[in-house]
Write an enzyme that holds these catalytic residues in place. Structure first.
Site, PDB file in Angstrom:
ATOM      1  N   SER A  68     -51.222 -19.508  17.079  1.00  0.00           N
ATOM      2  CA  SER A  68     -51.057 -19.686  18.519  1.00  0.00           C
ATOM      3  C   SER A  68     -49.628 -19.405  18.965  1.00  0.00           C
ATOM      4  O   SER A  68     -48.679 -19.444  18.177  1.00  0.00           O
ATOM      5  CB  SER A  68     -51.429 -21.115  18.914  1.00  0.00           C
ATOM      6  OG  SER A  68     -52.689 -21.464  18.396  1.00  0.00           O
TER       7      SER A  68
HETATM    8  N1  SAH Z   1     -53.952 -23.884  14.649  1.00  0.00           N
HETATM    9  C1  SAH Z   1     -53.846 -22.531  14.094  1.00  0.00           C
HETATM   10  C2  SAH Z   1     -54.417 -21.469  14.993  1.00  0.00           C
HETATM   11  C3  SAH Z   1     -55.864 -21.533  15.015  1.00  0.00           C
HETATM   12  S1  SAH Z   1     -56.785 -20.073  15.398  1.00  0.00           S
HETATM   13  C4  SAH Z   1     -52.436 -22.197  13.722  1.00  0.00           C
HETATM   14  O1  SAH Z   1     -51.523 -22.996  13.967  1.00  0.00           O
HETATM   15  O2  SAH Z   1     -52.232 -21.123  13.146  1.00  0.00           O
HETATM   16  C5  SAH Z   1     -58.356 -20.885  15.347  1.00  0.00           C
HETATM   17  C6  SAH Z   1     -58.851 -21.196  13.970  1.00  0.00           C
HETATM   18  O3  SAH Z   1     -60.013 -21.985  14.118  1.00  0.00           O
HETATM   19  C7  SAH Z   1     -59.267 -19.961  13.183  1.00  0.00           C
HETATM   20  O4  SAH Z   1     -58.612 -19.929  11.957  1.00  0.00           O
HETATM   21  C8  SAH Z   1     -60.768 -20.136  13.022  1.00  0.00           C
HETATM   22  O5  SAH Z   1     -61.281 -19.621  11.801  1.00  0.00           O
HETATM   23  C9  SAH Z   1     -60.915 -21.641  13.094  1.00  0.00           C
HETATM   24  N2  SAH Z   1     -62.241 -22.121  13.462  1.00  0.00           N
HETATM   25  C10 SAH Z   1     -63.113 -21.596  14.368  1.00  0.00           C
HETATM   26  N3  SAH Z   1     -64.229 -22.328  14.431  1.00  0.00           N
HETATM   27  C11 SAH Z   1     -64.077 -23.361  13.539  1.00  0.00           C
HETATM   28  C12 SAH Z   1     -64.919 -24.447  13.133  1.00  0.00           C
HETATM   29  N4  SAH Z   1     -66.129 -24.644  13.628  1.00  0.00           N
HETATM   30  N5  SAH Z   1     -64.442 -25.288  12.204  1.00  0.00           N
HETATM   31  C13 SAH Z   1     -63.207 -25.114  11.658  1.00  0.00           C
HETATM   32  N6  SAH Z   1     -62.383 -24.106  11.995  1.00  0.00           N
HETATM   33  C14 SAH Z   1     -62.811 -23.229  12.920  1.00  0.00           C
END
Ligand code: SAH
Length: 216
Positions: free
Chosen positions: A63
């Site tokens: 992000s």
């Molecule tokens: N917080 C992260 C950015 C997240 S991007 C950082 O600091 O880098 C969103 C993430 O959520 C992705 O890696 C994606 O694979 C994950 N994601 C999406 N749906 C999800 C679910 N149901 N359970 C767990 N993770 C999930």
């Protein structure tokens, strides 16, 4: 003249967060101390301190720093809090949280991302973070409730399975809205009267998808 302690881009990074309204000193300090360049793809190191989201493995993103700081500030973390993060991604948000609370459980649906985030967090000395391969829509029962929950992938609505895990007085923050397009950051507080809801700012996150990813 005082010695320059930080490279200019790191000074700009802090300045930009302040300019955009981040004022919690503990949050600013965590953002200063955690090296974002260790959480981006090697090819993006030079851009690590720009205020933008960047691509990581599995088609996901780390992000934008302002959004990380803003969501963290909105959580009003205390040193003894247990925090649940849905969407570990690079592990950067989890690292920031780890500086400000007691314990972080972070759940990611891609094994590749969970494994690399775990390694980065260990290297950064964030030993109060547990990264778990799993589905944020279906978190394992047991393990108790959380003082704070942060969702970092867009949900069309916040499932009851998550709000149920919030302690009294607990805060949940999540991007809510359509998968393609703009979402709104929503902040829920569990009060005696029920869940208090406030809409904060518009954001853009990758979608939260159900189930553990079949691809690595
Ligand atoms: N917080 C992260 C950015 C997240 S991007 C950082 O600091 O880098 C969103 C993430 O959520 C992705 O890696 C994606 O694979 C994950 N994601 C999406 N749906 C999800 C679910 N149901 N359970 C767990 N993770 C999930």
């Amino acid at each position: 003249m005082p010695a320059v302690q930080n490279p200019p881009e790191k000074m700009m990074f802090q300045l930009n967060l302040r300019r955009r309204g981040i004022s919690d000193q503990a949050v600013l300090r965590a953002m200063e101390e955690i090296p974002r360049d260790a959480f981006v793809a090697p090819a993006d190191r030079a851009d690590a301190y720009r205020d933008s989201a960047l691509g990581i493995a599995c088609g996901q993103t780390i992000s934008q720093p302002f959004v990380v700081a803003y969501m963290t500030e909105q959580l009003q973390l205390q040193k003894d809090h247990r925090v649940l993060e849905i969407g570990t991604g690079s592990g950067y948000q989890a690292a920031i949280l780890s500086r400000l609370c007691g314990q972080v459980l972070s759940i990611e649906r891609y094994r590749t991302l969970a494994d690399s985030a775990r390694a980065r967090l260990e290297k950064a000395g964030c030993d109060n973070v547990e990264v778990m391969l799993g589905d944020g829509f279906d978190i394992p029962a047991g393990g108790g409730d959380f003082d704070r929950i942060i969702v970092t992938a867009a949900m069309e609505q916040i499932p009851e399975s998550l709000t149920q895990r919030l302690e009294p007085g607990g805060i949940l923050i999540a991007p809510v809205g359509p998968h393609q397009g703009v979402q709104t950051l929503v902040r829920l507080v569990r009060t005696e009267a029920g869940l208090e809801r406030k809409e904060l700012v518009d954001v853009r996150f990758v979608p939260a998808l159900p189930g553990i990813a079949r691809e690595l």
